[in-house]
Design a protein around this motif. Sequence first.
Motif, PDB file in Angstrom:
ATOM      1  N   THR A   1     -43.598   8.030  84.041  1.00  0.00           N
ATOM      2  CA  THR A   1     -42.749   8.526  83.157  1.00  0.00           C
ATOM      3  C   THR A   1     -43.482   8.961  82.135  1.00  0.00           C
ATOM      4  OG1 THR A   1     -42.301   6.342  82.169  1.00  0.00           O
ATOM      5  CG2 THR A   1     -40.394   7.722  83.874  1.00  0.00           C
ATOM      6  N   THR A   2     -44.960   8.431  81.447  1.00  0.00           N
ATOM      7  CA  THR A   2     -45.769   9.102  80.770  1.00  0.00           C
ATOM      8  C   THR A   2     -47.197  10.295  81.405  1.00  0.00           C
ATOM      9  OG1 THR A   2     -47.529   7.488  81.762  1.00  0.00           O
ATOM     10  CG2 THR A   2     -46.044   6.174  80.227  1.00  0.00           C
ATOM     11  N   PRO A   3     -47.536  11.126  80.505  1.00  0.00           N
ATOM     12  CA  PRO A   3     -48.399  11.811  81.327  1.00  0.00           C
ATOM     13  C   PRO A   3     -49.541  10.501  81.572  1.00  0.00           C
ATOM     14  CG  PRO A   3     -47.365  12.050  78.964  1.00  0.00           C
ATOM     15  CD  PRO A   3     -47.225  11.349  78.990  1.00  0.00           C
ATOM     16  N   GLU A   4     -50.117  10.373  81.255  1.00  0.00           N
ATOM     17  CA  GLU A   4     -51.066   9.963  81.957  1.00  0.00           C
ATOM     18  C   GLU A   4     -51.339   9.493  83.104  1.00  0.00           C
ATOM     19  OE1 GLU A   4     -49.976   8.174  78.882  1.00  0.00           O
ATOM     20  OE2 GLU A   4     -50.978   9.307  77.658  1.00  0.00           O
ATOM     21  N   HIS A   5     -50.123   8.706  83.940  1.00  0.00           N
ATOM     22  CA  HIS A   5     -49.211   7.900  84.787  1.00  0.00           C
ATOM     23  C   HIS A   5     -48.949   9.279  85.748  1.00  0.00           C
ATOM     24  CE1 HIS A   5     -48.167   4.277  83.356  1.00  0.00           C
ATOM     25  NE2 HIS A   5     -48.971   4.013  84.077  1.00  0.00           N
ATOM     26  N   ALA A   6     -48.284  10.591  85.539  1.00  0.00           N
ATOM     27  CA  ALA A   6     -48.364  11.634  86.286  1.00  0.00           C
ATOM     28  C   ALA A   6     -49.428  12.447  86.432  1.00  0.00           C
ATOM     29  CB  ALA A   6     -47.529  12.579  84.431  1.00  0.00           C
ATOM     30  N   VAL A   7     -50.836  12.765  85.314  1.00  0.00           N
ATOM     31  CA  VAL A   7     -51.558  12.746  86.267  1.00  0.00           C
ATOM     32  C   VAL A   7     -52.699  12.000  87.073  1.00  0.00           C
ATOM     33  CG1 VAL A   7     -54.522  13.474  85.420  1.00  0.00           C
ATOM     34  CG2 VAL A   7     -52.493  14.123  83.877  1.00  0.00           C
TER      35      VAL A   7
ATOM     36  N   VAL B   1     -52.204   5.651  60.569  1.00  0.00           N
ATOM     37  CA  VAL B   1     -52.183   6.415  60.639  1.00  0.00           C
ATOM     38  C   VAL B   1     -53.138   7.863  61.647  1.00  0.00           C
ATOM     39  CG1 VAL B   1     -52.185   8.921  59.405  1.00  0.00           C
ATOM     40  CG2 VAL B   1     -50.532   7.160  58.406  1.00  0.00           C
ATOM     41  N   GLY B   2     -54.493   6.968  61.323  1.00  0.00           N
ATOM     42  CA  GLY B   2     -54.996   7.581  62.091  1.00  0.00           C
ATOM     43  C   GLY B   2     -55.249   7.159  63.285  1.00  0.00           C
ATOM     44  N   ARG B   3     -54.415   6.205  63.992  1.00  0.00           N
ATOM     45  CA  ARG B   3     -54.255   5.737  65.257  1.00  0.00           C
ATOM     46  C   ARG B   3     -53.625   6.705  65.834  1.00  0.00           C
ATOM     47  NH1 ARG B   3     -56.165   5.259  69.830  1.00  0.00           N
ATOM     48  NH2 ARG B   3     -57.824   3.948  68.317  1.00  0.00           N
ATOM     49  N   ILE B   4     -52.129   7.162  64.714  1.00  0.00           N
ATOM     50  CA  ILE B   4     -51.272   8.160  65.762  1.00  0.00           C
ATOM     51  C   ILE B   4     -51.607   9.434  65.725  1.00  0.00           C
ATOM     52  CG2 ILE B   4     -49.429   9.086  64.910  1.00  0.00           C
ATOM     53  CD1 ILE B   4     -48.462   7.314  62.758  1.00  0.00           C
ATOM     54  N   VAL B   5     -52.851   9.918  64.939  1.00  0.00           N
ATOM     55  CA  VAL B   5     -53.225  11.133  64.647  1.00  0.00           C
ATOM     56  C   VAL B   5     -54.131  11.634  66.145  1.00  0.00           C
ATOM     57  CG1 VAL B   5     -54.521  12.887  63.795  1.00  0.00           C
ATOM     58  CG2 VAL B   5     -53.372  11.463  62.435  1.00  0.00           C
TER      59      VAL B   5
ATOM     60  N   THR C   1     -39.581   0.209  68.689  1.00  0.00           N
ATOM     61  CA  THR C   1     -40.980   0.180  69.358  1.00  0.00           C
ATOM     62  C   THR C   1     -39.763  -0.527  71.545  1.00  0.00           C
ATOM     63  OG1 THR C   1     -41.917  -0.840  68.205  1.00  0.00           O
ATOM     64  CG2 THR C   1     -42.263  -1.786  70.468  1.00  0.00           C
ATOM     65  N   VAL C   2     -38.893  -1.226  71.269  1.00  0.00           N
ATOM     66  CA  VAL C   2     -38.020  -0.699  72.843  1.00  0.00           C
ATOM     67  C   VAL C   2     -37.896  -0.006  73.409  1.00  0.00           C
ATOM     68  CG1 VAL C   2     -35.775  -2.430  74.014  1.00  0.00           C
ATOM     69  CG2 VAL C   2     -37.456  -3.994  71.593  1.00  0.00           C
ATOM     70  N   ALA C   3     -37.105   0.880  72.963  1.00  0.00           N
ATOM     71  CA  ALA C   3     -36.828   1.963  73.155  1.00  0.00           C
ATOM     72  C   ALA C   3     -38.160   2.767  73.940  1.00  0.00           C
ATOM     73  CB  ALA C   3     -36.129   3.204  72.627  1.00  0.00           C
ATOM     74  N   VAL C   4     -38.985   3.137  73.046  1.00  0.00           N
ATOM     75  CA  VAL C   4     -41.062   3.869  74.037  1.00  0.00           C
ATOM     76  C   VAL C   4     -41.237   2.121  75.074  1.00  0.00           C
ATOM     77  CG1 VAL C   4     -42.879   4.388  73.656  1.00  0.00           C
ATOM     78  CG2 VAL C   4     -41.361   4.785  71.312  1.00  0.00           C
ATOM     79  N   ALA C   5     -41.001   1.431  74.715  1.00  0.00           N
ATOM     80  CA  ALA C   5     -41.195   0.752  75.893  1.00  0.00           C
ATOM     81  C   ALA C   5     -40.770   1.301  77.279  1.00  0.00           C
ATOM     82  CB  ALA C   5     -41.300  -1.139  75.551  1.00  0.00           C
ATOM     83  N   ARG C   6     -39.593   0.755  77.096  1.00  0.00           N
ATOM     84  CA  ARG C   6     -38.327   1.303  78.007  1.00  0.00           C
ATOM     85  C   ARG C   6     -38.877   2.276  78.810  1.00  0.00           C
ATOM     86  NH1 ARG C   6     -33.806  -1.603  79.553  1.00  0.00           N
ATOM     87  NH2 ARG C   6     -32.466   0.532  80.424  1.00  0.00           N
TER      88      ARG C   6
ATOM     89  N   ILE D   1     -48.936   7.831  74.191  1.00  0.00           N
ATOM     90  CA  ILE D   1     -47.283   7.583  73.587  1.00  0.00           C
ATOM     91  C   ILE D   1     -47.774   5.948  72.607  1.00  0.00           C
ATOM     92  CG2 ILE D   1     -46.200   6.614  75.459  1.00  0.00           C
ATOM     93  CD1 ILE D   1     -44.451   8.567  74.300  1.00  0.00           C
ATOM     94  N   LEU D   2     -48.274   5.202  73.767  1.00  0.00           N
ATOM     95  CA  LEU D   2     -48.765   3.554  73.320  1.00  0.00           C
ATOM     96  C   LEU D   2     -49.291   3.526  72.060  1.00  0.00           C
ATOM     97  CD1 LEU D   2     -48.911   2.305  77.216  1.00  0.00           C
ATOM     98  CD2 LEU D   2     -46.330   2.889  75.148  1.00  0.00           C
ATOM     99  N   ASP D   3     -50.520   4.505  72.265  1.00  0.00           N
ATOM    100  CA  ASP D   3     -50.895   4.355  70.607  1.00  0.00           C
ATOM    101  C   ASP D   3     -50.588   4.922  69.930  1.00  0.00           C
ATOM    102  OD1 ASP D   3     -53.437   3.508  72.334  1.00  0.00           O
ATOM    103  OD2 ASP D   3     -54.135   5.155  72.630  1.00  0.00           O
ATOM    104  N   ARG D   4     -50.488   6.309  69.678  1.00  0.00           N
ATOM    105  CA  ARG D   4     -49.434   6.213  68.779  1.00  0.00           C
ATOM    106  C   ARG D   4     -48.142   5.720  69.013  1.00  0.00           C
ATOM    107  NH1 ARG D   4     -50.698  10.512  71.218  1.00  0.00           N
ATOM    108  NH2 ARG D   4     -51.641  12.296  70.408  1.00  0.00           N
ATOM    109  N   MET D   5     -47.597   4.656  69.071  1.00  0.00           N
ATOM    110  CA  MET D   5     -46.562   3.601  68.826  1.00  0.00           C
ATOM    111  C   MET D   5     -47.260   2.289  68.053  1.00  0.00           C
ATOM    112  SD  MET D   5     -43.108   3.701  68.853  1.00  0.00           S
ATOM    113  CE  MET D   5     -42.695   2.771  68.350  1.00  0.00           C
ATOM    114  N   ILE D   6     -47.778   1.920  68.636  1.00  0.00           N
ATOM    115  CA  ILE D   6     -48.834   1.049  67.900  1.00  0.00           C
ATOM    116  C   ILE D   6     -48.900   1.450  66.256  1.00  0.00           C
ATOM    117  CG2 ILE D   6     -50.947  -0.278  67.813  1.00  0.00           C
ATOM    118  CD1 ILE D   6     -50.695  -0.446  70.995  1.00  0.00           C
ATOM    119  N   GLY D   7     -49.482   3.028  66.116  1.00  0.00           N
ATOM    120  CA  GLY D   7     -49.970   2.753  65.513  1.00  0.00           C
ATOM    121  C   GLY D   7     -48.634   3.841  63.790  1.00  0.00           C
ATOM    122  N   SER D   8     -47.558   3.513  63.873  1.00  0.00           N
ATOM    123  CA  SER D   8     -45.765   3.845  63.377  1.00  0.00           C
ATOM    124  C   SER D   8     -45.463   2.982  63.496  1.00  0.00           C
ATOM    125  CB  SER D   8     -45.298   4.509  64.955  1.00  0.00           C
ATOM    126  OG  SER D   8     -44.722   3.911  65.379  1.00  0.00           O
ATOM    127  N   ASP D   9     -45.594   1.222  64.450  1.00  0.00           N
ATOM    128  CA  ASP D   9     -45.521   0.143  63.996  1.00  0.00           C
ATOM    129  C   ASP D   9     -46.292  -0.496  63.329  1.00  0.00           C
ATOM    130  OD1 ASP D   9     -42.866  -0.223  65.843  1.00  0.00           O
ATOM    131  OD2 ASP D   9     -44.690  -1.604  67.502  1.00  0.00           O
TER     132      ASP D   9
END
Length: 137
Positions: free
Chosen positions: A102-108, A27-31, A81-86, A36-44
Amino acid sequence: MSAAVVVMAVGVALVLLLLGATLALAVGRIVRGPTILDRMIGSDMVLTTVLLVIAAAIVIRQDLSAVPVLVVIAATSVFATVAVARAVTPSTDPEDEGMDATTPEHAVQAADEAAVAGQADDAAAEDDHGHTAGGQR
């Protein structure tokens, strides 16, 4: 109380303590994120911990009636996980209209690279008009 019951109680308490710590860290990783990948790992990790808690309850109760719940949660986790990875994978499709970030980090990062390229183009344009870095001809 017999020794077996005490050992089992200590084992269950230890497993629940470790699973609780895992849940808190996930939950700490999600927060915290930040991506988004860090949050996905946390939710997994949260879903995996829930699976482990249900599996531990199945073992302790010796009742297999919760196995379908395990299957549904596991399938949900895999599909999410597959949906977020795609979603965060850059597109290689030429018809994607140049939307390769497609991610904010890549856009920046793409915006920074475009700004640097724009500055280089401006510098090259000034040189073509006969101006030098010192401003004299």
